[in-house]
Motif scaffolding. Structure first.
Motif, mmCIF file in Angstrom:
data_model
loop_
_atom_site.group_PDB
_atom_site.id
_atom_site.type_symbol
_atom_site.label_atom_id
_atom_site.label_comp_id
_atom_site.label_asym_id
_atom_site.label_seq_id
_atom_site.Cartn_x
_atom_site.Cartn_y
_atom_site.Cartn_z
ATOM 1 N N ARG A 1 0.828 -1.206 0.000
ATOM 2 C CA ARG A 1 0.000 0.000 0.000
ATOM 3 C C ARG A 1 0.866 1.262 0.000
ATOM 4 O O ARG A 1 1.957 1.294 0.568
ATOM 5 C CB ARG A 1 -0.937 0.013 1.208
ATOM 6 C CG ARG A 1 -2.071 -0.994 1.061
ATOM 7 C CD ARG A 1 -3.145 -0.814 2.090
ATOM 8 N NE ARG A 1 -4.251 -1.747 1.822
ATOM 9 C CZ ARG A 1 -5.261 -1.964 2.651
ATOM 10 N NH1 ARG A 1 -5.306 -1.318 3.814
ATOM 11 N NH2 ARG A 1 -6.217 -2.810 2.341
ATOM 12 N N ILE B 1 0.806 10.220 -6.366
ATOM 13 C CA ILE B 1 -0.306 9.338 -6.712
ATOM 14 C C ILE B 1 -0.142 8.824 -8.135
ATOM 15 O O ILE B 1 -0.372 7.644 -8.417
ATOM 16 C CB ILE B 1 -1.652 10.063 -6.524
ATOM 17 C CG1 ILE B 1 -1.919 10.311 -5.034
ATOM 18 C CG2 ILE B 1 -2.794 9.265 -7.141
ATOM 19 C CD1 ILE B 1 -3.122 11.184 -4.749
ATOM 20 N N GLY C 1 0.261 5.238 -7.273
ATOM 21 C CA GLY C 1 -1.144 4.926 -7.083
ATOM 22 C C GLY C 1 -1.738 5.639 -5.878
ATOM 23 O O GLY C 1 -1.072 6.409 -5.183
ATOM 24 N N ALA C 2 -2.999 5.366 -5.639
ATOM 25 C CA ALA C 2 -3.741 6.043 -4.579
ATOM 26 C C ALA C 2 -3.045 5.910 -3.222
ATOM 27 O O ALA C 2 -2.536 4.839 -2.879
ATOM 28 C CB ALA C 2 -5.153 5.479 -4.480
ATOM 29 N N ARG D 1 -3.264 5.137 0.343
ATOM 30 C CA ARG D 1 -4.226 4.397 1.167
ATOM 31 C C ARG D 1 -4.062 4.705 2.650
ATOM 32 O O ARG D 1 -4.957 4.429 3.450
ATOM 33 C CB ARG D 1 -4.071 2.886 0.931
ATOM 34 C CG ARG D 1 -4.234 2.455 -0.521
ATOM 35 C CD ARG D 1 -5.637 2.692 -1.053
ATOM 36 N NE ARG D 1 -6.653 1.973 -0.309
ATOM 37 C CZ ARG D 1 -6.962 0.692 -0.502
ATOM 38 N NH1 ARG D 1 -6.320 -0.006 -1.429
ATOM 39 N NH2 ARG D 1 -7.910 0.102 0.205
ATOM 40 N N VAL E 1 -5.871 13.626 -1.122
ATOM 41 C CA VAL E 1 -5.800 12.168 -1.269
ATOM 42 C C VAL E 1 -7.174 11.505 -1.298
ATOM 43 O O VAL E 1 -7.300 10.369 -1.783
ATOM 44 C CB VAL E 1 -4.963 11.519 -0.133
ATOM 45 C CG1 VAL E 1 -3.569 12.125 -0.061
ATOM 46 C CG2 VAL E 1 -5.662 11.596 1.214
ATOM 47 N N SER F 1 -8.944 9.689 -4.763
ATOM 48 C CA SER F 1 -8.348 8.441 -5.238
ATOM 49 C C SER F 1 -8.359 7.378 -4.147
ATOM 50 O O SER F 1 -8.455 6.171 -4.446
ATOM 51 C CB SER F 1 -6.920 8.670 -5.752
ATOM 52 O OG SER F 1 -6.099 9.227 -4.753
ATOM 53 N N MET F 2 -8.279 7.779 -2.878
ATOM 54 C CA MET F 2 -8.387 6.825 -1.784
ATOM 55 C C MET F 2 -9.755 6.159 -1.801
ATOM 56 O O MET F 2 -9.880 4.940 -1.658
ATOM 57 C CB MET F 2 -8.141 7.518 -0.434
ATOM 58 C CG MET F 2 -8.143 6.582 0.762
ATOM 59 S SD MET F 2 -7.909 7.444 2.357
ATOM 60 C CE MET F 2 -6.161 7.836 2.310
ATOM 61 N N ALA G 1 -10.122 3.740 -4.665
ATOM 62 C CA ALA G 1 -9.352 2.512 -4.456
ATOM 63 C C ALA G 1 -10.006 1.580 -3.442
ATOM 64 O O ALA G 1 -9.498 0.478 -3.207
ATOM 65 C CB ALA G 1 -7.936 2.862 -4.011
#
Length: 257
Positions: A16, A87, A91-92, A94, A134, A137-138, A141
């Motif tokens: 993550r 990001i 990626g996102a 988390r 955040v 996108s969090m 996801a």
């Protein structure tokens, strides 16, 4: 360093993307190390280029994924732009840990309006805007965890830095609001309130034998709090093990309150 070598492993953290502000030293450094060793991809921001680069290089050399960016968190546009870049790369986010702060000592009569605004910018404003950056996108996801670092100083009503205490109290209010705002997206938001943690800065500037003796009379647990003790709680809050904990303020102060 903590003497407890029997640390919990959190499989849900593996792979993550975690983001830590103020991650180059002190509590933040412990957070970065702990998240990295759990298998997270850790992005971290700080204004200390030398310490940030050194920590990133060390962790990468050990095979962990850690990336440092020089960011002044009072520059909100820069903060949001850098988060977006991280990001895009990993990626996102988390797990977001809003950690950066400055407990600069000051008196009520000393603080100008401009200095008050700066105090809020350093200690609470970036929490809000990092969460804002955040959250989309969090949510997309599948959810995640936002952990806002506060302090038990406002709960104790400590004197000597009223602007800082104001900001730290505001963080607990922000957490409550965001927990309601973001819960529908499976985003948990909690506050961690450390007591007097023995970072190098604290030991250098304020820890004296007299202060330590007084602290031990106040704490139920008669040991000094180390940065790793705070990191242990953050790992739990970042992992799926805390899936139904949100809107809470959790204190790590050796039973001082």
């Amino acid at each position: 360093m903590s003497n407890n070598n029997n640390k919990t492993s959190y499989p849900s953290l593996l792979g993550r993307h975690a983001l830590v502000s103020g991650g180059a030293s002190g509590i933040g450094e412990a957070l970065v190390r702990a998240l990295a060793t759990q298998g997270c991809k850790v992005s971290f921001f700080d204004i200390d280029q030398v310490a940030g680069d050194a920590l990133s290089k060390e962790l990468q050399g050990l095979g962990y994924q850690a990336h440092f960016e020089l960011v002044d968190l009072t520059q909100i546009d820069l903060l949001k732009r850098t988060i977006a870049e991280r990001i895009d790369t990993w990626g996102a986010v988390r797990i977001l840990v809003n950690n950066a702060a400055n407990d600069h000592r000051h008196g009520l009569q000393e603080l100008t309006s401009e200095q008050f605004d700066q105090c809020m910018a350093v200690n609470v404003k970036h929490h809000f805007f990092a969460a804002q950056a955040v959250a989309p996108s969090m949510a997309a996801a599948g959810g995640g965890s936002i952990i806002n670092m506060s302090s038990n100083s406002w709960m104790l009503g400590l004197a000597g830095y009223p602007g800082y205490v104001t900001a730290k109290a505001g963080i607990s209010g922000l957490t409550k609001g965001l927990a309601r705002e973001l819960g529908v997206d499976k985003i948990r938001v909690n506050t961690v309130l450390p007591g007097w943690v023995m970072t190098e800065k604290q030991k250098r500037l304020w820890l004296t034998p007299e202060a330590e003796a007084e602290l031990m009379t106040q704490q139920a647990l008669k040991e000094k709090i180390e940065p790793e003790d705070v990191a242990d709680l953050v790992l739990f809050l970042g992992a799926d093990d805390s899936r139904m904990i949100s809107g809470q303020s959790l204190v790590v102060d050796g039973g001082r309150l």
